[in-house]
Enzyme design. Structure first.
Site, PDB file in Angstrom:
ATOM      1  N   ASP A  19       0.821  -1.327   0.005  1.00  0.00           N
ATOM      2  CA  ASP A  19       0.337   0.031  -0.003  1.00  0.00           C
ATOM      3  C   ASP A  19       1.043   1.101  -0.216  1.00  0.00           C
ATOM      4  O   ASP A  19       1.729   1.099   0.143  1.00  0.00           O
ATOM      5  CB  ASP A  19      -1.063   0.048   1.385  1.00  0.00           C
ATOM      6  CG  ASP A  19      -1.654   0.772   0.897  1.00  0.00           C
ATOM      7  OD1 ASP A  19      -2.414   1.359  -0.105  1.00  0.00           O
ATOM      8  OD2 ASP A  19      -2.812   0.897   2.657  1.00  0.00           O
ATOM      9  N   HIS A  36       2.943   3.677  -9.327  1.00  0.00           N
ATOM     10  CA  HIS A  36       1.874   2.461  -9.116  1.00  0.00           C
ATOM     11  C   HIS A  36       3.457   1.417 -10.049  1.00  0.00           C
ATOM     12  O   HIS A  36       3.371   0.425 -10.044  1.00  0.00           O
ATOM     13  CB  HIS A  36       0.829   2.308  -9.899  1.00  0.00           C
ATOM     14  CG  HIS A  36       0.013   2.439  -9.223  1.00  0.00           C
ATOM     15  ND1 HIS A  36      -0.497   1.873  -7.795  1.00  0.00           N
ATOM     16  CD2 HIS A  36      -1.242   2.878  -9.708  1.00  0.00           C
ATOM     17  CE1 HIS A  36      -1.404   2.698  -7.369  1.00  0.00           C
ATOM     18  NE2 HIS A  36      -2.285   3.018  -8.393  1.00  0.00           N
ATOM     19  N   LEU A 130      11.845 -19.446  -4.125  1.00  0.00           N
ATOM     20  CA  LEU A 130      10.418 -18.692  -3.374  1.00  0.00           C
ATOM     21  C   LEU A 130       9.052 -18.758  -4.658  1.00  0.00           C
ATOM     22  O   LEU A 130       9.227 -18.704  -5.975  1.00  0.00           O
ATOM     23  CB  LEU A 130      11.077 -17.031  -3.745  1.00  0.00           C
ATOM     24  CG  LEU A 130       9.996 -16.281  -3.182  1.00  0.00           C
ATOM     25  CD1 LEU A 130       9.602 -16.790  -2.114  1.00  0.00           C
ATOM     26  CD2 LEU A 130       9.713 -14.755  -3.711  1.00  0.00           C
TER      27      LEU A 130
END
Ligand code: IPE
Ligand code: IPE
Ligand code: MG
Length: 234
Positions: A19, A36, A130
Site C-alpha cells: 500500500d 504503481h 521462492l
C-alpha cells in the site's frame, strides 16, 4: 544494513499488503500511475532478493475486488502493468527459478490476461525457488463465497471440516501466512486473506510500498521472530 534474523526459523509464508503507491507519487508531484510503476519495480527487486535469501513463499496483494471503484484510467493502467509484469516473468521463467501463482476471481479479468496467467503458472510450475503468489482481483469475502458455492455444488462428506473447506479456497495446498506486513502505516486487512489470516502475525510499517526494500523485510522478520505465537494455547 540488514537486521540479524534467525535463518533457521524463517516464516514459511509471508504476505504483504503493498500500500502507498498513490501517496508516494504525490510526494514527488507525479501521477498515481508513476507510483504503481515504482511499486512494480519494488516488488521485482524484493522477490529477487527473497529468492536469493532462501525465503519459501510470498503472497502480495496487488488488486482487490474493491479496487474497481477507482477511475477507469487508474484501473486500466494497473491491468496494463500486470500484463507487462507477468510477461517479464514469463520471459525469465526458466532462469530465475521463481514459481508463480495467482489467486482471486479470474472471471472479471480480460481474456488475454487470463491466458498469460495460465501460461505463467504452467511455465513456472516446476521451479523450486521462492513461490510468489499474486492476489489479483482478490477479496477475502469473495474467495470464501466462491468456496462455499463450490462446496455446495461438489460432493463431500458432511459436515464439512475446516481442512475440507480450505480445499475449496484459492489458496489450496499452501500454508497460511505466518506474517502479514502492511506498508504505508495503515492498520487494516482491507479484505485480504480473511480465512487464512486467523493466526497470522500482523506488522504495519511506516514505509510507502515503492520505497520497500529487503532491509524492511528483515526488520519485520526480526520483529516476527521476537514474538510468541500461542494459537490460543498457553
Ligand atoms: C496500493 O497503493 C496499490 C493498489 C491498491 C492497487 P494505493 O494506490 O492504494 O496507494 P495509496 O494508498 O493511495 O497511497
Ligand atoms: C488494499 O489497499 C489493496 C491493495 C493493496 C491491493 P487499498 O488502498 O485498496 O485499501 P484501503 O482502501 O486503504 O482500505
Ligand atoms: Mg491504498
Amino acid at each position: 544494513m540488514k537486521e540479524q534474523i534467525d535463518k533457521n526459523n524463517l516464516p514459511a509464508h509471508i504476505s504483504i499488503i503493498m500500500d502507498g503507491n498513490g501517496r508516494w507519487a504525490k510526494r514527488f508531484m507525479m501521477k498515481r500511475s508513476a507510483g504503481h510503476r515504482a511499486g512494480a519495480t519494488a516488488l521485482r527487486r524484493l522477490t529477487e532478493r527473497m529468492n536469493a535469501d532462501g525465503f519459501k513463499m510470498l503472497t502480495v496483494y496487488a488488486f482487490s475486488t474493491e479496487n474497481w471503484k477507482r477511475d477507469d484510467e487508474e484501473v486500466s493502467y494497473l491491468m496494463g502493468l500486470m500484463h507487462e509484469y507477468i510477461q517479464q516473468y514469463i520471459n525469465d521463467a526458466k532462469k530465475n527459478n521463481v514459481k508463480m501463482t495467482v489467486i482471486g476471481d479470474m472471471s472479471r479479468l480480460e481474456p488475454s490476461l487470463r491466458v498469460k496467467i495460465a501460461q505463467l503458472r504452467e511455465m513456472t510450475a516446476d521451479n523450486d525457488g521462492l513461490h510468489l503468489c499474486i492476489a489479483l482481483n482478490y477479496g477475502g469475502r469473495d474467495e470464501i463465497l466462491r468456496a462455499v458455492n463450490k462446496a455446495i455444488a461438489g460432493e463431500h462428506s458432511s459436515p464439512l471440516q475446516e481442512t475440507d473447506f480450505a480445499k475449496y479456497l484459492d489458496t489450496v495446498g499452501t500454508p497460511d501466512p505466518d506474517l502479514i506486513i502492511r506498508t504505508s502505516g495503515e492498520m487494516r486487512l482491507s479484505n485480504f486473506l480473511l480465512w487464512q489470516a486467523a493466526y497470522s502475525e500482523f506488522i504495519a510499517m511506516d514505509v510507502l510500498w515503492p520505497d520497500f526494500k529487503i532491509e524492511h523485510l528483515y526488520k519485520a522478520v526480526a520483529q516476527y521472530q521476537s514474538r510468541e505465537r500461542r494459537f490460543g494455547g498457553r
